[in-house]
Design an enzyme around this catalytic site. Structure first.
Site, PDB file in Angstrom:
ATOM      1  N   GLU A  95      30.230  56.847 110.977  1.00 17.44           N
ATOM      2  CA  GLU A  95      31.290  57.827 111.111  1.00 17.44           C
ATOM      3  C   GLU A  95      30.780  59.242 110.864  1.00 17.44           C
ATOM      4  OE1 GLU A  95      35.283  55.207 110.283  1.00 17.44           O
ATOM      5  OE2 GLU A  95      34.526  56.391 108.601  1.00 17.44           O
ATOM      6  N   CYS A 108      30.160  66.872 109.291  1.00 19.50           N
ATOM      7  CA  CYS A 108      29.699  65.964 108.240  1.00 19.50           C
ATOM      8  C   CYS A 108      29.133  64.735 108.933  1.00 19.50           C
ATOM      9  CB  CYS A 108      30.866  65.587 107.330  1.00 19.50           C
ATOM     10  SG  CYS A 108      30.434  64.378 106.047  1.00 19.50           S
ATOM     11  N   CYS A 115      25.490  51.737 103.039  1.00 16.79           N
ATOM     12  CA  CYS A 115      24.801  52.386 101.921  1.00 16.79           C
ATOM     13  C   CYS A 115      24.430  51.324 100.897  1.00 16.79           C
ATOM     14  CB  CYS A 115      25.702  53.450 101.291  1.00 16.79           C
ATOM     15  SG  CYS A 115      24.875  54.478 100.037  1.00 16.79           S
ATOM     16  N   CYS A 119      28.132  53.265  94.677  1.00 18.59           N
ATOM     17  CA  CYS A 119      28.943  54.147  93.830  1.00 18.59           C
ATOM     18  C   CYS A 119      30.387  53.626  93.861  1.00 18.59           C
ATOM     19  CB  CYS A 119      28.892  55.587  94.340  1.00 18.59           C
ATOM     20  SG  CYS A 119      27.238  56.310  94.291  1.00 18.59           S
ATOM     21  N   CYS A 122      33.352  55.357  96.029  1.00 20.68           N
ATOM     22  CA  CYS A 122      33.081  55.722  97.431  1.00 20.68           C
ATOM     23  C   CYS A 122      33.238  54.504  98.336  1.00 20.68           C
ATOM     24  CB  CYS A 122      31.660  56.277  97.545  1.00 20.68           C
ATOM     25  SG  CYS A 122      31.171  56.690  99.234  1.00 20.68           S
ATOM     26  N   GLY A 166      25.784  56.812 103.823  1.00 22.47           N
ATOM     27  CA  GLY A 166      24.378  56.615 103.482  1.00 22.47           C
ATOM     28  C   GLY A 166      23.819  57.674 102.560  1.00 22.47           C
ATOM     29  N   GLU A 167      22.623  57.404 102.051  1.00 22.25           N
ATOM     30  CA  GLU A 167      21.886  58.303 101.158  1.00 22.25           C
ATOM     31  C   GLU A 167      20.729  58.910 101.944  1.00 22.25           C
ATOM     32  OE1 GLU A 167      20.030  60.561  98.947  1.00 22.25           O
ATOM     33  OE2 GLU A 167      21.718  59.684  97.860  1.00 22.25           O
ATOM     34  N   SER A 198      23.001  66.175 100.987  1.00 19.14           N
ATOM     35  CA  SER A 198      23.600  65.716  99.730  1.00 19.14           C
ATOM     36  C   SER A 198      22.948  64.421  99.275  1.00 19.14           C
ATOM     37  CB  SER A 198      25.108  65.501  99.925  1.00 19.14           C
ATOM     38  OG  SER A 198      25.690  64.997  98.744  1.00 19.14           O
ATOM     39  N   LEU A 222      27.177  64.774  91.467  1.00 22.97           N
ATOM     40  CA  LEU A 222      27.002  64.586  90.025  1.00 22.97           C
ATOM     41  C   LEU A 222      28.132  63.731  89.440  1.00 22.97           C
ATOM     42  CD1 LEU A 222      25.188  65.382  87.641  1.00 22.97           C
ATOM     43  CD2 LEU A 222      26.612  67.426  87.353  1.00 22.97           C
ATOM     44  N   HIS A 223      29.343  64.276  89.423  1.00 22.48           N
ATOM     45  CA  HIS A 223      30.577  63.569  89.070  1.00 22.48           C
ATOM     46  C   HIS A 223      30.714  63.168  87.602  1.00 22.48           C
ATOM     47  CE1 HIS A 223      30.775  63.732  93.318  1.00 22.48           C
ATOM     48  NE2 HIS A 223      30.025  62.680  93.546  1.00 22.48           N
ATOM     49  N   CYS A 340      36.279  63.235 101.784  1.00 25.71           N
ATOM     50  CA  CYS A 340      35.090  62.896 100.998  1.00 25.71           C
ATOM     51  C   CYS A 340      35.258  61.554 100.301  1.00 25.71           C
ATOM     52  CB  CYS A 340      34.861  64.010  99.965  1.00 25.71           C
ATOM     53  SG  CYS A 340      33.363  63.808  99.018  1.00 25.71           S
TER      54      CYS A 340
END
Length: 348
Positions: A95, A108, A115, A119, A122, A166-167, A198, A222-223, A340
């Site tokens: 996406e 984006c 992924c 997390c 997410c 994904g990372e 990111s 971070l979060h 997000c």
């Protein structure tokens, strides 16, 4: 699915294309023309390469293939946000999102199918990672979303964020190559300063970004600014603690002189207290940076709730008084699961 014996021409270097042409009795300078068609004009077929002879195009068609990303489905939000499911050549879907917000027009984009980082807040983290995207597949998302921007808003993209599925730092080579194709004068020619990558926090790869002296921007999701809380929501923190990340970011800054952006989702009664704000200040004060405070966008897989409006404001005010460059970001595209943390590919 039957494997094609043709080579993906977008995975070949200019020299490899040139060698192929000369070996087959063609002029070497045609390689530059082909590269321009692929990366400047975003050609999806050899037939589009009209300054090549029919014979040359047929030669290319016999030996190579272009595997463009196609738009499987697009949804438009009430706020103008457009979310697209992009289909890859092997039928996997990823996406991407167009976020119109004056004066910016932001794409984006995704870097992996699924992924591996799990997390807990997410939606993508609840998917298995199927594979990395190659550079051309990342590039194609930018082209497709730019076309959407031109059609819907009569203006092109101003910014690109690698914040989709994904990372990116776990697909480092292809991510870097895609940035090169997007920013090169021999590609789309966008400014690297308009691109943000990111990461959930892969310390050794943040250091590699520094060693490579990248020109694009880096954002850290971070979060939470203490290890106990961050471990709860981001298992990657167990191997990449806040201290390790801080040192990696200092190294990155020493090499690039690029300020860092910290992304911080505020969850109700989890990380929204003034004590959390102070911990965030202590973590971010070591190098030039800005903090994006982000509304949480609920997903069906998790029980988190967005922090109350007044608590978000107090949180932001506390940091602002400490001199932190802070921005409270409002959700876009929430009604179509495009905000997000919501990208989970519900299309089948």
């Amino acid at each position: 699915m039957i494997e094609s014996k043709k080579k993906d021409i977008r995975k070949m270097t200019p020299d490899q294309i040139k060698d192929f042409l000369t070996e087959n009795g063609e002029k070497g300078f045609r390689a530059k023309q082909i590269q321009d068609w692929l990366w400047k004009s975003s050609a999806k077929s050899f037939d589009e390469m009209t300054n090549l002879s029919k014979k040359t195009r047929e030669l290319l068609q016999e030996n190579f293939e272009i595997l463009p990303v196609t738009t499987f489905k697009a949804q438009k939000s009430n706020d103008g946000t457009i979310k697209s499911a992009f289909q890859l050549h092997d039928k996997h879907l990823v996406e991407g999102v167009l976020i119109p917000a004056e004066p910016r027009m932001t794409a984006c984009i995704s870097s992996q199918v699924g992924c591996s980082l799990t997390c807990s807040f997410c939606a993508t983290g609840y998917m298995d990672r199927k594979r990395n995207l190659d550079a051309a597949e990342i590039y194609d998302q930018v082209v497709a979303i730019n076309d959407q921007a031109m059609e819907a808003f009569n203006t092109g993209l101003t910014n690109i964020v690698y914040m989709g599925m994904g990372e990116p730092l776990l697909n480092y080579k292809n991510m870097m190559e895609s940035v090169e194709k997007i920013t090169s004068p021999n590609g789309l020619g966008m400014s690297a300063k308009r691109i943000t990558v990111s990461t959930a926090g892969i310390a050794k790869m943040i250091r590699k970004l520094g060693d490579d002296e990248v020109k694009f921007n880096l954002a850290l999701s971070l979060h939470a600014a203490n290890d106990e809380k961050r471990n709860q929501i981001m298992p990657i923190n167990e191997q990449n603690t806040l201290e390790v990340l801080r040192e990696a970011l200092k190294y990155y800054f020493s090499k690039t002189k690029n300020p860092v952006t910290y992304e911080y989702i505020v969850f109700n009664n989890f990380n929204d207290s003034l004590k959390d704000a102070e911990e965030l200040y202590q973590f971010t004060r070591h190098l030039p940076s800005k903090v994006n405070i982000i509304e949480y966008n609920p997903i069906s897989e998790a029980d988190f709730l967005n922090a109350k409006v007044d608590k978000i404001q107090k949180f932001a005010d506390y940091l602002s008084k400490k001199g932190v460059n802070i921005h409270v970001r409002r959700s876009r595209g929430k009604d179509i699961d495009a905000a997000c943390g919501q990208l989970a590919n519900k299309n089948k």
